[in-house]
Enzyme design. Structure first.
Site, PDB file in Angstrom:
ATOM      1  N   GLY A 191      -0.327  20.232  -1.390  1.00 62.43           N
ATOM      2  CA  GLY A 191      -0.955  19.005  -1.687  1.00 62.43           C
ATOM      3  C   GLY A 191      -1.552  18.731  -3.026  1.00 62.43           C
ATOM      4  CG  ASP A 301       2.106  22.312 -11.406  1.00 61.29           C
ATOM      5  OD1 ASP A 301       1.262  22.442 -10.387  1.00 61.29           O
ATOM      6  OD2 ASP A 301       3.566  21.907 -10.967  1.00 61.29           O
ATOM      7  CD1 TRP A 387       9.511  28.467  -4.535  1.00 58.75           C
ATOM      8  CD2 TRP A 387       9.190  29.979  -2.785  1.00 58.75           C
ATOM      9  NE1 TRP A 387      10.648  28.604  -3.589  1.00 58.75           N
ATOM     10  CE2 TRP A 387      10.319  29.463  -2.594  1.00 58.75           C
ATOM     11  CE3 TRP A 387       8.415  30.645  -1.969  1.00 58.75           C
ATOM     12  CZ2 TRP A 387      11.096  29.839  -1.416  1.00 58.75           C
ATOM     13  CZ3 TRP A 387       9.125  31.234  -1.010  1.00 58.75           C
ATOM     14  CH2 TRP A 387      10.625  30.824  -0.591  1.00 58.75           C
TER      15      TRP A 387
HETATM   16 CA    CA Z   1       1.801  22.464  -8.180  1.00 62.81          CA
END
Ligand code: CA
Ligand code: CA
Length: 553
Positions: A191, A301, A387
């Site tokens: 989130g 980010d 990821w």
């Molecule tokens: Ca992120």
């Protein structure tokens, strides 16, 4: 005498038997990387190495690898689930179900639906998916998109408990496999794009009672609280959306944290502890023992949620992590001291990592971004690697990962927070693919230098799949277009491939039964890449399925 009362004696014996079973389970989890007959943890071992000592399937015979069975997950969303194999059962998750399969035949044993609110899809940032289950003491554990943790009976699939972690309408979601250490079920939260505040939870494996919570942004008055202006920590991100690793000797869990919120770094000047960091914590209490921050003030980010691998390099216990910010870090995992940090992909946001301070030296490009200019930044929002976890082969001393070769245009803008909506503060225009170069590689990297011994370019779209290493000298991974492949760990030569039914963004595992080695992978396109609208994906249909392979006789 009362202590000899038969009922009391029975109860004591029962308690002893229960704690004996629990101790056995604790031991099995600690031994998972070595035990070849099962796959009990995300990462194929607490060390997260995704390495198997199995070598029946090897560079000499992998050409004879063929499918044994395939099982349809009956789900056209994204499939990033790592199978768990335990006691003759394989467990796989999707966003809306948990299934138990006979790993030898592919026949379904049970399937339990996950009940989700209708509007949950509005809030899940980056793919409707789940990354896998955890197993412990007769129970299967998983997380849900609406931010709950569930325990099921491993034999029947019956739900035993369900605990709420957070409010999904705030933008919280859970997708990762839990990490279980000594009866504590640890889960993180997603989130970071919604102005949420990250945390890691510890739950009692028996009844789902919350034992502790560690917030991953420091509040005023707490250690590190002065690294956030005003109350910016309360929407500061540092999500924890992947699974940690564990060193039983040090009794430390390593958990990675994600981006700062909003992405615009100028509205929260300061280091913003503990965004884009690794946290070393005590599994029993959630106590933070040490931290290392990869990207202070996180301008781009650069989630550090994929925590990396616990390996030995030159006799030293280290944590090796190919960070999304483009640098390959090696830390002393006893204390967090930086040992190496070198770029493994093209990087222009920082000139280098200062080895004395452990901090990045921000480049002219980043200074321009901070001044409001529109600048092309390497690596992109997807990172040098996204990821997907890498794997380690102790024989080659190399880390195998699917890496990305792309940049993105970055310009900060003003944005107000609105509950349940993206909170970025930048002009998002996606990523930029280089014209005359591959967009991604399967890379075999030396963690200490960041240099690749070899790189296998992906033709067309890059892979967002995980890798598996084996003592057979092989690296297994999958293509965005669905080919499941085996590559020579020493040379990068592709030795075998098989076209599965959809694109692969999952995590291969290997295991054995009665002396026969099997390799399993979940196929099913989607994930964050699908959000980019790559038209090259048009020829790759969606649809999740589990595939298991073995050598043909
Ligand atoms: Ca992120
Ligand atoms: Ca094992």
């Amino acid at each position: 005498m009362i202590r000899n009362h038969p009922l009391l004696l029975g109860a004591t014996l029962f308690a002893l038997a229960a704690s004996g079973a629990q101790a056995q389970n604790d031991q099995a989890l600690k031994n998972d990387a070595k035990s070849t007959g099962d796959v009990l943890t995300y990462g194929m071992g607490y060390n997260n190495q995704r390495y198997s000592p199995l070598k029946q399937i090897n560079t000499g015979n992998v050409k004879k690898l063929a499918p044994v069975w395939a099982y349809s997950l009956n789900n056209t969303q994204s499939h990033e689930s790592q199978p768990i194999v335990h006691d003759g059962v394989m467990y796989v998750t999707t966003h809306d179900s948990t299934v138990a399969i006979n790993p030898l035949t592919g026949k379904q044993i049970w399937k339990t639906a996950v009940e989700l609110p209708q509007d949950v899809f509005k809030y899940a940032c980056c793919g409707i998916l789940n990354r896998g289950a955890a197993i412990y003491n007769g129970k299967v554990y998983r997380t849900t998109l609406d931010a709950h943790v569930i325990a099921l009976d491993a034999k029947t699939g019956k739900q035993l408990w369900k605990s709420k972690a957070a409010e999904y309408t705030d933008g919280h979601a859970q997708t990762a496999a839990p990490l279980i250490v000594n009866g504590v079920v640890m889960t993180g939260i997603a989130g970071g794009e919604y102005g949420t505040r990250g945390f890691i939870d510890g739950w009692d494996a028996n009844d789902g009672k919350k034992l502790w919570r560690l917030y991953t942004t420091a509040a005023p008055g707490e250690k590190g609280g002065d690294t956030w202006p005003g109350d910016t920590h309360s929407k500061g991100g540092a999500p924890t959306w992947l699974t940690g690793a564990y060193d039983p000797e040090l009794d430390l869990v390593y958990w990675g944290t994600g981006n700062a919120g909003p992405w615009n770094p100028q509205v929260r000047l300061g280091d913003n502890l503990y965004v884009c960091s690794v946290l070393a914590i005590r599994p029993k209490t959630g106590e933070l023992v040490w931290h290392y921050q990869f990207s202070p003030n996180d301008p781009y980010d650069y989630d550090a949620t994929e925590v990396g691998m616990l390996v030995e390099i030159k006799g030293r216990k280290v944590l090796a992590q190919a960070n999304r910010n483009g640098f390959f870090y090696v830390l002393d995992r006893t204390n967090g001291k930086l040992l190496a940090a070198n770029p493994y992909v093209k990087v222009n946001w920082a000139d280098k990592i200062d080895m004395a301070t452990g901090r990045p030296v921000e480049s002219e490009a980043t200074k321009k971004v901070r001044a409001g200019e529109d600048v092309q930044i390497w690596p992109s929002v997807l990172g040098g690697k996204n990821w997907t976890p890498m794997s380690w082969n102790p024989a080659t001393g190399l880390a195998y990962a699917n890496t990305l070769n792309m940049s993105w245009p970055y310009q900060i803008v003003k944005q107000d927070y609105k509950k349940g909506e993206w909170y970025l503060g930048m002009n998002m225009r996606g990523v930029t693919m280089p014209k005359d170069e591959p967009h991604g590689y399967l890379s075999a990297m030396d963690p200490m230098t960041g240099k690749s011994k070899w790189k296998m370019p992906w033709p067309g779209q890059p892979s967002m799949a995980g890798t598996l290493s084996t003592a057979g000298g092989l690296v297994f991974t999958g293509a965005a277009t669905g080919e499941f492949i085996a590559v020579d760990a020493n040379t990068g030569k592709k030795l075998w491939q098989f076209q599965t039914s959809s694109g692969i963004i999952g995590l291969p595992v290997t295991w054995e039964h009665k002396g026969k080695q099997y390799v399993s992978i979940v196929s099913g396109a989607g994930g964050v890449w699908a959000l980019l609208g790559d038209e090259r994906m048009a020829a790759t249909p969606a649809g999740g399925s589990v595939w298991t392979f073995a050598l043909q006789p």
